[in-house]
Scaffold this motif. Structure first.
Motif, PDB file in Angstrom:
ATOM      1  N   PHE A  17      58.306  22.327  60.575  1.00 33.27           N
ATOM      2  CA  PHE A  17      57.024  22.209  61.253  1.00 33.27           C
ATOM      3  C   PHE A  17      57.072  22.589  62.734  1.00 33.27           C
ATOM      4  N   LEU A  21      54.563  25.404  64.112  1.00 38.06           N
ATOM      5  CA  LEU A  21      53.650  25.240  65.236  1.00 38.06           C
ATOM      6  C   LEU A  21      53.911  26.281  66.315  1.00 38.06           C
ATOM      7  N   THR A  25      51.480  28.879  68.274  1.00 40.56           N
ATOM      8  CA  THR A  25      51.479  28.984  69.734  1.00 40.56           C
ATOM      9  C   THR A  25      51.703  30.435  70.161  1.00 40.56           C
ATOM     10  N   SER A 128      43.929  27.874  63.469  1.00 39.84           N
ATOM     11  CA  SER A 128      45.245  27.388  63.902  1.00 39.84           C
ATOM     12  C   SER A 128      45.185  25.907  64.264  1.00 39.84           C
ATOM     13  N   SER A 129      44.105  25.497  64.928  1.00 39.07           N
ATOM     14  CA  SER A 129      43.954  24.090  65.295  1.00 39.07           C
ATOM     15  C   SER A 129      43.875  23.209  64.059  1.00 39.07           C
ATOM     16  N   ALA A 132      47.405  23.137  62.492  1.00 41.12           N
ATOM     17  CA  ALA A 132      48.313  22.362  63.347  1.00 41.12           C
ATOM     18  C   ALA A 132      48.089  20.867  63.159  1.00 41.12           C
ATOM     19  N   ARG A 141      47.654  14.400  66.069  1.00 39.96           N
ATOM     20  CA  ARG A 141      46.844  15.602  65.834  1.00 39.96           C
ATOM     21  C   ARG A 141      46.446  16.293  67.127  1.00 39.96           C
ATOM     22  N   ALA A 144      49.292  18.201  68.595  1.00 41.14           N
ATOM     23  CA  ALA A 144      49.555  19.443  67.862  1.00 41.14           C
ATOM     24  C   ALA A 144      48.561  20.526  68.259  1.00 41.14           C
ATOM     25  N   VAL A 148      49.073  24.351  70.259  1.00 39.70           N
ATOM     26  CA  VAL A 148      48.502  25.671  69.964  1.00 39.70           C
ATOM     27  C   VAL A 148      47.808  26.231  71.198  1.00 39.70           C
TER      28      VAL A 148
END
Length: 400
Positions: A17, A21, A25, A128-129, A132, A141, A144, A148
């Protein structure tokens, strides 16, 4: 074989993970670089394509409008595509758009390449959000999501100066070539490292629209737009503020902007952690701090040391609100969050454009020193929107 898991099976303990992530990014970094690097290359582009500086500047405006329009439209057109496949498709669009910029023989094709690239911007960041947030424990959350979004802020610190350097020494096309390569790296990482998250059912376009037009979602979109409007009211004119009002030499502005970018990155990370802790209270407090900092900045512009300090703090506060805004949208539109999450970037880009326009009016009628003060006034609307959202959801739920 691609990993395949349900949303409930996603395990934050998996060592993959953090790498997954990072791929998101990296994609955000490439997007941030392609959006902003053109600002440092306008004279090069104008000279090479034989257009005026204002005409070259339309490449920036068209990109922002492309993001604003493209995010919801592309999300609607791709709403049935699973999120991992959607990310790959969007990154392919991004790569093709930048590759077209590399070989564009004239201004019209370069403009077209910018519009193609802009289509992927908001939808990629929104998707992506969402992914993530599903790769980590629920209480992480916002952190994460901030990871991004950190790609955008790091792009301003490293990517834009690096891309400008390449463009000035190897030609502006080389900058877009470097961005194309960055997009390819992100695409490979997404393909191999992002797990395939199986959705519980097919995406309903009607449900997505209902989530988007939820008054609570619209309110927080409105609030986020004013947050970005506050930032771009000032940021658009930061160079003349620093040189004409604070008295910095022009060559010093680059390093001040790097310092600002560091503040933005730290604020983004801290804002994510605060949003994980207390989402709406932290958002209200951050907006309030943003207003205070801008008011103080307007009074210390003639003191270079204090100007440096408050530019740094202002950058941190300005981006400290972003993770909270994104998570709030995802929470309120949790049944069908894709369109709402991507539309947030449309709203934020409209805020960017509105802030830049407002700053120009302030300079014309009041003068440069008043720009931060008006930016603070815009942020006051963000405070009111945050308080109203908190009252209508959390406080009303407690009363019931």
């Amino acid at each position: 074989m691609q990993p395949s898991v349900t949303q409930e099976q996603v395990s934050p303990q998996n060592d993959r993970f953090p790498a997954a992530l990072f791929c998101l990014t990296a994609g955000a970094f490439a997007i941030g670089m392609t959006e902003f690097v053109i600002m440092g290359l306008l004279p090069n582009v104008a000279s090479d394509l034989q257009v005026t500086i204002p005409q070259a500047g339309q490449l920036i405006t068209s990109y922002a409008l492309g993001v604003a329009v493209g995010a919801p439209v592309l999300t609607v057109l791709t709403h049935r595509i699973p999120q991992k496949q959607l990310l790959c498709l969007l990154m392919i669009i991004f790569i093709l758009g930048n590759a077209l910029a590399v070989i564009a023989p004239n201004y019209s094709l370069l403009m077209a390449s910018r519009l193609v690239t802009a289509l992927a911007h908001g939808t990629f960041l929104g998707a992506s959000s969402l992914i993530a947030a599903r790769l980590v424990r629920p209480e992480k959350r916002a952190s994460a999501v901030s990871m991004v979004l950190a790609g955008l802020t790091i792009a301003n610190i490293i990517g834009v100066p690096f891309g400008t350097f390449i463009g000035q020494y190897l030609g502006w096309r080389a900058s877009f070539g470097a961005i194309t390569i960055m997009g390819m790296i992100s695409l490979v990482g997404i393909f191999f490292l992002i797990p395939k998250i199986e959705q519980s059912g097919p995406s309903s376009l009607a449900k997505e629209f209902r989530s988007l037009i939820n008054p609570q979602v619209l309110l927080i979109l409105f609030t986020g737009a004013f947050g970005c409007g506050s930032m771009f009211t000032v940021f658009t004119y930061i160079t003349p503020l620093l040189t004409d009002v604070s008295g910095f030499q022009e060559h010093s502005v680059t390093w001040i902007l790097v310092m600002f970018g560091v503040g933005v990155t730290l604020g983004n990370i801290i804002g994510g952690k605060l949003a994980d802790w207390k989402l709406m209270p932290s958002l209200i407090v951050t907006f309030t701090i943003l207003v205070i900092l801008l008011v103080i900045l307007s009074t210390v512009l003639h003191n270079q040391i204090l100007t440096l300090l408050f530019v740094f703090l202002w950058g941190a506060a300005a981006f400290g609100i972003m993770p909270g805004i994104q998570i709030r949208i995802m929470n309120l539109a949790h049944e069908a969050p894709r369109l709402a999450a991507t539309s947030s970037h449309s709203a934020l880009n409209l805020g960017n454009a509105g802030g830049a326009f407002l700053g120009g009016i302030v300079i014309t009628h009041l003068g440069l020193p008043y720009v931060p003060l008006i930016g603070g006034a815009v942020a006051v609307v963000g405070i009111l929107g945050s308080i109203l959202s908190y009252y209508l959801v959390e406080k009303r739920a407690l009363v019931k």
